[in-house]
Structure formats: C-alpha cells, structure tokens
Design a protein around this motif. Structure first.
Motif, PDB file in Angstrom:
ATOM      1  N   VAL A 173       8.619   1.484  -5.097  1.00 16.16           N
ATOM      2  CA  VAL A 173       7.434   0.638  -4.873  1.00 16.16           C
ATOM      3  C   VAL A 173       6.203   1.360  -4.334  1.00 16.16           C
ATOM      4  CG1 VAL A 173       8.930  -1.371  -4.459  1.00 16.16           C
ATOM      5  CG2 VAL A 173       7.962  -0.163  -2.508  1.00 16.16           C
ATOM      6  N   CYS A 174       6.318   2.617  -3.935  1.00 14.56           N
ATOM      7  CA  CYS A 174       5.128   3.314  -3.412  1.00 14.56           C
ATOM      8  C   CYS A 174       4.040   3.368  -4.485  1.00 14.56           C
ATOM      9  CB  CYS A 174       5.483   4.768  -3.087  1.00 14.56           C
ATOM     10  SG  CYS A 174       5.668   5.085  -1.349  1.00 14.56           S
ATOM     11  N   GLY A 233      11.008  -6.052   8.427  1.00 14.48           N
ATOM     12  CA  GLY A 233      10.424  -5.453   7.220  1.00 14.48           C
ATOM     13  C   GLY A 233      10.526  -3.935   7.305  1.00 14.48           C
ATOM     14  N   GLY A 256       4.203  -8.068  10.505  1.00 16.91           N
ATOM     15  CA  GLY A 256       3.594  -8.111   9.180  1.00 16.91           C
ATOM     16  C   GLY A 256       2.358  -8.986   9.034  1.00 16.91           C
ATOM     17  N   ASP A 307       1.969  -3.849   8.721  1.00 17.08           N
ATOM     18  CA  ASP A 307       0.850  -4.705   8.316  1.00 17.08           C
ATOM     19  C   ASP A 307       0.184  -5.405   9.497  1.00 17.08           C
ATOM     20  OD1 ASP A 307       1.277  -3.989   5.719  1.00 17.08           O
ATOM     21  OD2 ASP A 307       1.834  -5.978   5.003  1.00 17.08           O
TER      22      ASP A 307
END
Ligand code: FAD
Ligand code: SF4
Length: 479
Positions: free
Chosen positions: A98-99, A156, A244, A441
């Motif tokens: 996913v990077c 997460g 997040g 996040d």
C-alpha cells in the motif's frame, strides 16, 4: 553467474506484476496483483545498480536499507532479504502493498530518471510473502522486563508499530482499541483486494506472541480517560496515542442528508469491518443502488469506487480538478480505470436531488476549469458556467478526513492546531500532556501508513527514554 555490468542491469525491463484480469476481478474481492514468481523477482532485483549513495533509502520514511534487501533477492536468499527488511520495518508485507512508492522510494530511484524505477514495493512484498508462505517468520526477541507499563491507544499502523517498538524494549504493553478487532484503517478502510486480512492478522498475531495485550471494544476518552490509565487503578507509566483521522469531511451541498448518501468511511467500514457485502449472512445492511457516484479522487475514493463496482454498480467518479491533480496512488487510478469506472474530472457536485421518500436520485454538477495556482501550488478549479445532471442512487463522499476528536476533546490540555490536529514534538512525538506521546494521522491530519509507522518509531524511542528515566527525560514538561 557472472556479475552484470551496470549497462546490462539498465537494459533489463521493469517486470510488471501479474494481475487478475479486470473482467474477472470486478466479480471478486481477491487480491488484484498476484505477486512475483521467484525468477521474476530475481530478474527485477538485478535492475538495482546498488548506488553508492542510494536516494531510494532517503525516499523511504523508515529508511529501509533498500539496496541490501534487493541484493539478497538477486542472490536468491529470500529469507535473509525479509529479515533485512524487518530490521527497519515491522510491516513490510503491508507497506509493499500500500505504500505510495511512486511518491516515495521509487520516485527518487536513480534508474527512474532514465527509465522505469526498480519495483521496490513489489520486491518488498515478494520477500515478506516468501517468509510468510514458508513459515520462516520468527517471533521478534523481547528485552528483559523493565517493569514499566505502557498503554497504546489505537491499533492502526501507528499503534501496531509503537506496540512493537515499545514491547521489544522490554516494557509491558496493552493496546486499547475502539473496534472489535485490530488494524485500524488497514482493516476498515483499505479493501481486501488490495490488502488481504491474513496479512494484517499475522502482524497482530506476532504482536500477541511477543506478549502485547489487546483490549478491544474500548474507547479511551469514553470508557476511561488518559488520566485513569496513568492513575493508580491502571498504573501505566506512559501512553502512546495513535487514534488516527477517522472523522469524514462532507461537502455541505444541499441534499447531503438524503438516504443513499454515505461518507466513504462509513461505506467501507460497513463492507470491510462489518461484512455488509455478505448480508444477510452478516447482519450489517448496506443500501446500494445501481448508479453510484463517488465524490473525490484520492485513495479512499478509488477504494470506494472499486468496492461499489464489485458490489454490482455502475460507478462514476466526480472530481473538481483535473486528473493530474488527483491525489490517489497512480496504481489505484490505473486499476480503477481498468475496472470500467467512469471518471468525470473537472466536475463539482453542487446538489444531490432526492425523491418524495428522501432517497437520492440525481447529482447536479458544475463543469470546472483550472485557474491560477492557489496557496497549495495547485491550479484553483473555478466554474465555467456550464453544468450537468446525472442519475445517481448512491453517493459516496470521499473528501478526506479530520482527526478523530475523542482524545483531544476529552483532554483539553493536549494542544491542537486550528484544524484540530494534535501538536507533537517532531523529534519525540511528545504532546503537551506529560507522559503522553502521539503519532500517525492524529498528528498529521491524514497521511500514509509508512509515515504513521515512522512517527510511531520516533515516539517509541522517546517514550522508552522517558519511562527509563522515571519521567525525568525531556525538560519541557513541568510537574
Ligand atoms: C480508504 C483509505 C485508503 C487508504 N489507502 C492508503 C494507501 O493505499 N496507502 C497508504 O499509505 N495510506 C493509505 N491510507 C491512509 C492510511 O491508512 C493512514 O495514514 C494510516 O492508517 C494512519 O494510521 P494510524 O495508526 O495513525 O490511524 P488509523 O489507521 O486510523 O488507526 C487508528 C485506530 O485508533 C482507533 N481509535 C480511534 N479512537 C480511539 C479511542 N478513543 N480509543 C481507542 N481506539 C481508538 C480506531 O478505531 C483505529 O483502529 C488510506 C486511508 C483510507 C481511509
Ligand atoms: S516501506 Fe514504503 S517507502 Fe519504504 S521502501 Fe518500502 S515501499 Fe518504499
């Protein structure tokens, strides 16, 4: 085999990863890229020039020794390659998938200046999958107990990395998670066709095998406060918060409260965390019509679009800027286009029109053009005066998210900026509340998995210093 010359290496074409055909994959939730075969991985690895000052390492937020892990693949020592990756990255199978490599390590690969960069992410995925598939992964060593207790809030990528780094140093770690399972956005946002559940679960299992405890269905800030956790009942010496950015942004245009209008977070959570795609076998319902409109063109928008397609809809993406400005990873845009999703760039929704039962039926849009650059350096979209109306019976808003407000609002002493983003010292992750560190996040307002991991690593190292000095490290917290 004789050593290849740089010229020979550069003559090798980049290997595309084999994938499910678009017409097949839109009917299932299985992973789209199928992974490299051993020989393809070795051949792709042979493209790496082993540069003296490798730019790719600088491009990776956790500074993986990229040439070293790639050279081990070229030699065929895939297990050693995976171990090399794990020296700096606890989650290589996730990052390899996913990077946004095209904006990070691969963006600055020297070969990329003349041709296509080395497929760093695909090789990372290959080595870590090889290790998993062959049962070669070992439970990481844990230092002798320090007697210190640390709470991690949120599971997460930030929370998982913090738990790993802190536990590794010998502290007792408990992760508190609001949902009934771990992984954060990796589970409730990123679809299974990009990131299979087994990959995330394996990492959670490894944390458990290291002795990390998980308390699910627990909302810190509601079920108990940060002060409770650091008080006599719980007795934690320090806390890492990685809760997040899960608060969806909406457009505020008329009709947004109609039935059939979702935030992308709600839509994706229903499908991937609550199994709504298997209704009625799973009890979570998902109302979805035949014509689905997605508002936005980031990763979340592509995920929602591709999910709606798999659930049988005709999908159109509306984005007020042009394709060049679309924030999604290049690969996601490419995959979405291949999957027969329609894109209407330079289209700005101005109203959702409902029927007598308050169900959305149409979407009205202004046609936009790009004007002068704004503060972000991007050309500002402005209306042309033209508009259009499309039929639409489900609209999904994917306009980004704000920081999850529960921890900051239940702890006013935690400083936030004007967007509600928690302010943390970039060198230590320390917040303005003594003993509380943060990452992910929550302190960026929405970024990437690997950035969240990088910050969690920094904060974990500082948190270790803090607890080992009995709270005497760092001069900036007054008692
Ligand atoms: C749909 C979607 C697709 C994305 N695609 C990509 C991608 O392809 N590549 C990429 O790099 N990034 C992607 N991102 C961004 C990436 O997922 C995030 O940057 C990353 O997950 C942030 O990690 P985190 O640990 O800070 O937060 P999160 O992953 O959001 O985890 C926070 C966790 O904290 C829990 N929590 C919140 N409040 C509390 C509380 N009070 N008490 C206890 N637990 C709490 C939440 O339930 C959640 O499990 C995507 C994001 C979305 C939404
Ligand atoms: S972790 Fe991400 S940025 Fe770092 S090398 Fe791997 S794919 Fe590239």
């Amino acid at each position: 085999m004789a050593e290849l010359t740089p010229k020979e290496r550069m003559a090798i074409e980049r290997h595309p990863m084999p994938e499910q055909r678009p017409e097949d994959r839109v009917k299932n939730f299985d992973e789209v890229p199928l992974g490299f075969a051993d020989e393809n991985a070795k051949r792709e690895a042979a493209r790496c020039l082993d540069c003296k000052t490798p730019q790719c390492v600088e491009g990776c937020p956790v500074r993986i020794d990229i040439p070293a892990f790639i050279k081990l693949i070229e030699k065929g020592d895939f297990d050693a390659s995976a171990k090399k990756l794990r020296e700096t990255n606890f989650l290589p199978a996730i990052c390899g998938r996913v990077c946004p490599q095209d904006q990070q390590c691969e963006l600055v690969c020297i070969i990329g200046k003349r041709g296509k960069p080395v497929a760093i992410g695909s090789l990372e995925r290959f080595a870590s999958d090889y290790e998993r598939d062959n049962g070669l992964r070992k439970v990481p060593e844990v230092a002798a107990s320090t007697g210190k207790k640390v709470a991690v809030v949120g599971s997460g990528p930030a929370g998982m990395t913090a738990a790993y780094e802190i536990r590794k140093r010998g502290h007792d770690v408990t992760v508190f998670e609001a949902f009934h399972r771990g992984g954060g956005v990796l589970v409730y946002g990123i679809p299974r066709f990009r990131l299979p559940l087994a990959v995330i679960d394996e990492d959670i299992n490894f944390l458990e095998q290291m002795g990390v405890k998980f308390m699910y269905n627990t909302i810190v800030g509601k079920s108990m406060s940060l002060d409770d956790l650091m008080g006599p009942e719980w007795g934690f010496d320090s806390i890492f918060v990685g809760t997040g950015a899960g608060l969806p942004k909406m457009t505020g245009v008329p009709g947004e409260n109609l039935n059939g209008v979702y935030s992308a977070n709600e839509y994706l959570t229903r499908v991937y965390l609550m199994g709504a795609n298997n209704f009625p076998d799973n009890v979570t319902p998902l109302y979805q019509g035949k014509k689905v409109g997605i508002i936005g063109a980031g990763n979340t928008a592509m995920d929602a679009a591709r999910t709606a397609k798999r659930l049988g809809a005709d999908v159109t993406v509306y984005y007020r800027r042009s394709e060049e400005e679309a924030p999604a990873r290049t690969e996601e845009l490419h995959h979405a286009k291949e999957e027969f999703i329609t894109f209407k760039f330079l289209s700005n929704p101005t109203e959702f029109v409902g029927d007598d039962n308050f169900f959305i039926r149409q979407i009205k849009c202004d046609v936009m053009e790009l004007g002068e650059a704004d503060d972000s350096g991007r050309r500002r979209p402005q209306p042309t005066g033209e508009s259009f109306v499309d039929d639409c019976d489900t609209a999904i808003m994917a306009l980004g998210c704000d920081v999850n407000p529960i921890i900051p609002t239940s702890n006013p002493e935690i400083e936030v900026n004007k967007w509600g983003v928690v302010v943390a010292n970039p060198e230590t992750g320390a917040t303005s509340k003594k003993g509380v560190f943060a990452g992910g996040d929550l302190i960026t307002g929405g970024s990437t998995v690997i950035q969240a991991m990088g910050q969690a690593k920094v904060a974990a190292a500082a948190l270790h210093e803090y607890v080992m000095s009995n709270g005497n490290a760092f001069g900036y917290w007054q008692d």
